[in-house]
Design a protein around this motif. Sequence first.
Motif, mmCIF file in Angstrom:
data_model
loop_
_atom_site.group_PDB
_atom_site.id
_atom_site.type_symbol
_atom_site.label_atom_id
_atom_site.label_comp_id
_atom_site.label_asym_id
_atom_site.label_seq_id
_atom_site.Cartn_x
_atom_site.Cartn_y
_atom_site.Cartn_z
ATOM 1 N N VAL A 1 0.829 -1.206 0.000
ATOM 2 C CA VAL A 1 0.000 0.000 0.000
ATOM 3 C C VAL A 1 0.864 1.257 0.000
ATOM 4 C CG1 VAL A 1 -1.858 1.237 1.192
ATOM 5 C CG2 VAL A 1 -1.797 -1.264 1.224
ATOM 6 N N ALA A 2 1.983 1.209 0.697
ATOM 7 C CA ALA A 2 2.994 2.282 0.670
ATOM 8 C C ALA A 2 2.444 3.619 1.152
ATOM 9 C CB ALA A 2 3.589 2.425 -0.723
ATOM 10 N N VAL A 3 1.736 3.614 2.280
ATOM 11 C CA VAL A 3 1.295 4.866 2.894
ATOM 12 C C VAL A 3 2.468 5.469 3.655
ATOM 13 C CG1 VAL A 3 -0.222 5.875 4.635
ATOM 14 C CG2 VAL A 3 -1.116 4.176 3.045
ATOM 15 N N ALA A 4 2.749 6.747 3.396
ATOM 16 C CA ALA A 4 3.880 7.395 4.050
ATOM 17 C C ALA A 4 3.543 7.851 5.458
ATOM 18 C CB ALA A 4 4.342 8.588 3.229
ATOM 19 N N CYS A 5 2.304 8.306 5.662
ATOM 20 C CA CYS A 5 1.924 8.854 6.962
ATOM 21 C C CYS A 5 0.469 8.526 7.251
ATOM 22 C CB CYS A 5 2.139 10.374 6.989
ATOM 23 S SG CYS A 5 1.724 11.159 8.556
ATOM 24 N N ILE A 6 0.218 7.946 8.437
ATOM 25 C CA ILE A 6 -1.137 7.651 8.884
ATOM 26 C C ILE A 6 -1.461 8.592 10.033
ATOM 27 C CG2 ILE A 6 -2.689 5.938 9.883
ATOM 28 C CD1 ILE A 6 -0.924 3.764 8.669
ATOM 29 N N LEU A 7 -2.537 9.356 9.892
ATOM 30 C CA LEU A 7 -3.011 10.250 10.939
ATOM 31 C C LEU A 7 -4.320 9.689 11.476
ATOM 32 C CD1 LEU A 7 -2.421 13.669 9.123
ATOM 33 C CD2 LEU A 7 -0.873 12.494 10.688
ATOM 34 N N THR A 8 -4.343 9.306 12.753
ATOM 35 C CA THR A 8 -5.589 8.850 13.360
ATOM 36 C C THR A 8 -6.179 9.980 14.171
ATOM 37 O OG1 THR A 8 -4.705 8.043 15.472
ATOM 38 C CG2 THR A 8 -4.561 6.556 13.579
ATOM 39 N N THR A 9 -7.501 10.011 14.265
ATOM 40 C CA THR A 9 -8.174 11.004 15.091
ATOM 41 C C THR A 9 -9.266 10.319 15.903
ATOM 42 O OG1 THR A 9 -9.625 12.955 15.068
ATOM 43 C CG2 THR A 9 -9.555 11.655 13.050
ATOM 44 N N GLY A 10 -9.184 10.481 17.222
ATOM 45 C CA GLY A 10 -10.182 9.883 18.102
ATOM 46 C C GLY A 10 -9.662 8.664 18.842
ATOM 47 N N GLY A 11 -10.339 8.353 19.955
ATOM 48 C CA GLY A 11 -10.018 7.159 20.721
ATOM 49 C C GLY A 11 -8.765 7.258 21.566
ATOM 50 N N THR A 12 -8.334 8.493 21.919
ATOM 51 C CA THR A 12 -7.084 8.654 22.666
ATOM 52 C C THR A 12 -7.316 9.054 24.129
ATOM 53 O OG1 THR A 12 -6.887 10.986 22.024
ATOM 54 C CG2 THR A 12 -5.870 9.358 20.574
ATOM 55 N N GLY A 13 -8.573 9.099 24.560
ATOM 56 C CA GLY A 13 -8.872 9.603 25.898
ATOM 57 C C GLY A 13 -8.913 8.523 26.962
ATOM 58 N N PHE A 14 -9.713 8.786 28.003
ATOM 59 C CA PHE A 14 -9.764 7.904 29.176
ATOM 60 C C PHE A 14 -10.989 6.990 29.179
ATOM 61 C CE2 PHE A 14 -6.990 10.251 32.531
ATOM 62 C CZ PHE A 14 -5.966 10.355 31.606
ATOM 63 N N ALA A 15 -11.883 7.141 28.208
ATOM 64 C CA ALA A 15 -13.108 6.335 28.195
ATOM 65 C C ALA A 15 -12.769 4.847 28.014
ATOM 66 C CB ALA A 15 -14.037 6.802 27.079
ATOM 67 N N PRO A 16 -13.627 3.954 28.494
ATOM 68 C CA PRO A 16 -13.322 2.513 28.409
ATOM 69 C C PRO A 16 -13.036 2.026 26.999
ATOM 70 C CG PRO A 16 -15.176 2.899 29.891
ATOM 71 C CD PRO A 16 -14.871 4.219 29.264
ATOM 72 N N ARG A 17 -13.683 2.598 25.978
ATOM 73 C CA ARG A 17 -13.494 2.117 24.607
ATOM 74 C C ARG A 17 -12.424 2.901 23.846
ATOM 75 N NH1 ARG A 17 -16.519 -1.502 22.341
ATOM 76 N NH2 ARG A 17 -16.491 -0.554 20.251
ATOM 77 N N ASP A 18 -11.722 3.805 24.516
ATOM 78 C CA ASP A 18 -10.630 4.548 23.868
ATOM 79 C C ASP A 18 -9.383 3.671 23.827
ATOM 80 O OD1 ASP A 18 -12.160 6.784 23.413
ATOM 81 O OD2 ASP A 18 -11.554 7.807 25.240
ATOM 82 N N VAL A 19 -9.136 3.047 22.664
ATOM 83 C CA VAL A 19 -8.043 2.060 22.562
ATOM 84 C C VAL A 19 -7.099 2.356 21.404
ATOM 85 C CG1 VAL A 19 -9.361 0.208 23.662
ATOM 86 C CG2 VAL A 19 -9.538 0.534 21.188
ATOM 87 N N THR A 20 -7.212 3.533 20.795
ATOM 88 C CA THR A 20 -6.340 3.826 19.651
ATOM 89 C C THR A 20 -4.856 3.758 20.006
ATOM 90 O OG1 THR A 20 -8.079 5.220 18.693
ATOM 91 C CG2 THR A 20 -5.858 5.498 17.831
ATOM 92 N N PRO A 21 -4.399 4.332 21.139
ATOM 93 C CA PRO A 21 -2.972 4.231 21.469
ATOM 94 C C PRO A 21 -2.506 2.787 21.664
ATOM 95 C CG PRO A 21 -4.016 5.980 22.747
ATOM 96 C CD PRO A 21 -5.107 5.209 22.089
ATOM 97 N N GLU A 22 -3.342 1.962 22.297
ATOM 98 C CA GLU A 22 -2.960 0.564 22.526
ATOM 99 C C GLU A 22 -2.824 -0.188 21.211
ATOM 100 O OE1 GLU A 22 -3.994 2.304 26.124
ATOM 101 O OE2 GLU A 22 -5.274 2.185 24.347
ATOM 102 N N ALA A 23 -3.784 0.042 20.298
ATOM 103 C CA ALA A 23 -3.722 -0.617 18.987
ATOM 104 C C ALA A 23 -2.507 -0.137 18.210
ATOM 105 C CB ALA A 23 -5.008 -0.322 18.205
#
Length: 606
Positions: A65-87
């Motif tokens: 796929v050769a993506v140079a940069c992935i920008l994620t938005t959301g899921g970085t807080g303290f809520a139980p379902r906020d798991v973006t950093p862990e993933a």
Amino acid sequence: MSETVFAVITVSDTCHQDATRDRSGPRLVELINENFENFRVLKEILPDEKELIKQKLLQLSSPEVAVACILTTGGTGFAPRDVTPEATKEMLDKECPQLSLAIGMHSLQKTKFAILSRAICGIAGRTLIINFPGSEKAVTECFEYIKDLLPHALHLINNDLDLVRKTHEQLQSPRVPGPTRHVCPHKTGKGDANDRNSPFPMLPVTETLNLIMQTVKPQATLPHLLKNFKSPVDIPPFRASIKDGYAMKSSGFSGTKKVIGFIAAGDAIISEDFEEDECYKINTGAPVPLKADCVIQVEDTKLLKTKKNGLEDLVEILIEPTKDLDIRPIGCDLAKNSPLFPSIDLSPVVVKSIMASVGHAVPLHKPLVAIISTGSELLDPQDYPVEGKIYDSNTTMLRQLLQYFGFECYVTKVLSDNFDEITQTLSSIYDEVDFVICSGGVSMGDKDYIKGALEKLGFNLLVGRVNMKPGKPMTFAAKDDKYFFGLPGNPVSAFVCFHLFSLPAIRWCSGWSQEKCTLPIIQVTLENQSIPLDPRPEYMRAAITSRDGQLYASITGNQMSSRLQSIVGADVLVHFPARSENKTEAKAGDILPASVLRYDFITKYE
């Protein structure tokens, strides 16, 4: 130069269910459009599911796929379902803690709540992955802070040595002062005879809109009423026939039936009993007799005999009837005492029609709006031509725009360039209206009295200039629950500023949800061969062509702010980024965001 591929991933259960709720993802795409050239953006919306996020990061960071940069938005807080950093962390080959720290420290300067973010950054293969928060405001601030570093970071990750060396040489070489030229966004002063620059800072468009929306107070009475309104009736209030056919008893089986009556929509409910070999002919929507329990559609019957007067006498039922066949039970559409509005939608069509369906009417609160045009040179369109004067088109245009979007213009006035007249008119008109939309008198001319009049009346001037083209002198002021929009006098400037600022504010005051107040934004492909970029972000009028499912934008001729003809055939406002060293022009094939101006926004299909 090879194409740079970005990926923007919105992580949100809500946005995954309803993509129209996604604001931060489209904003990131818009920011990439404004700051990079020769790129492509992939867009995804994922729920807050760790494994799904990991799978998507793995796919996008693969060499295929050769993506140079992935920008994620959301899921970085303290809520139980906020798991973006862990993933994200599980997919990284290298962490970039200083990048995460820098973004976090910058965010803390904006809001103390940034301390609740757990975003991380790192490298997977040859892909840079950056976690951003989930709000539109936060992603804008974070991206703006790191945008100048991104190209160098990507060069380092991909081992582009020539480009890396060039950057290092530029950083290490001594800077030689050279001639500078005036750049308006940073030039402010007292605005007096000694310093003739405007005293108002040049605010970005996004910041301007946020400031306006934070200032205008939304109308809360109607949303509260709708949220708590319970239906006073059942819909339907009686058992209704779904088909044109024959109402009968299912215990009577198929065969010959005598037609003993006819029931049309609006007739009273028949309560008398009848025999199993009898039936009533019935229309769609008509009330089913109390003793009948099914309706047989006309297509499943055969007419056997008519009376001398032509009315039906005997019919044959060709299928075996079953209980409740083709009958809408009482309350099947809406049960009595159930919430009438499953969610709040303040569209007049929705509110009025649904309230009417249960026999109620509710007065929709709409802000009262006045339109003023200023200028001693203005003539009423009905007047005879006069040397040195021009016809006033702004009043007509703004009144028609208000009506197009479902609002009414309470009063219109055309004023000469006279300070006392302008001040007295504004003072009295606010006894009758909530908003004044004024065109003209807001720039730096000797006869531009609007800002002075507002200050004399005690208004707080919150916006005096905006970093945009057209519309730089756009002014916004407020006093208590009264609001003033000073649009530039050039017709196209007034047209653009109304759509970007005045309309969202009026909608917000009416009680609309904030995400629906602004014009919808779509992505379009530019057809013009080359469009020189201005030092300010520019909003150009364009016609849209749909070709093989893709939307293409063609700029509608000369874009001078005085040339009202550029709105002819304009379906959208295309957002062009400000000129930069890296990007001086927009070219055919560039993908740009565009604000939709009209409901029928596609001019032609090919």
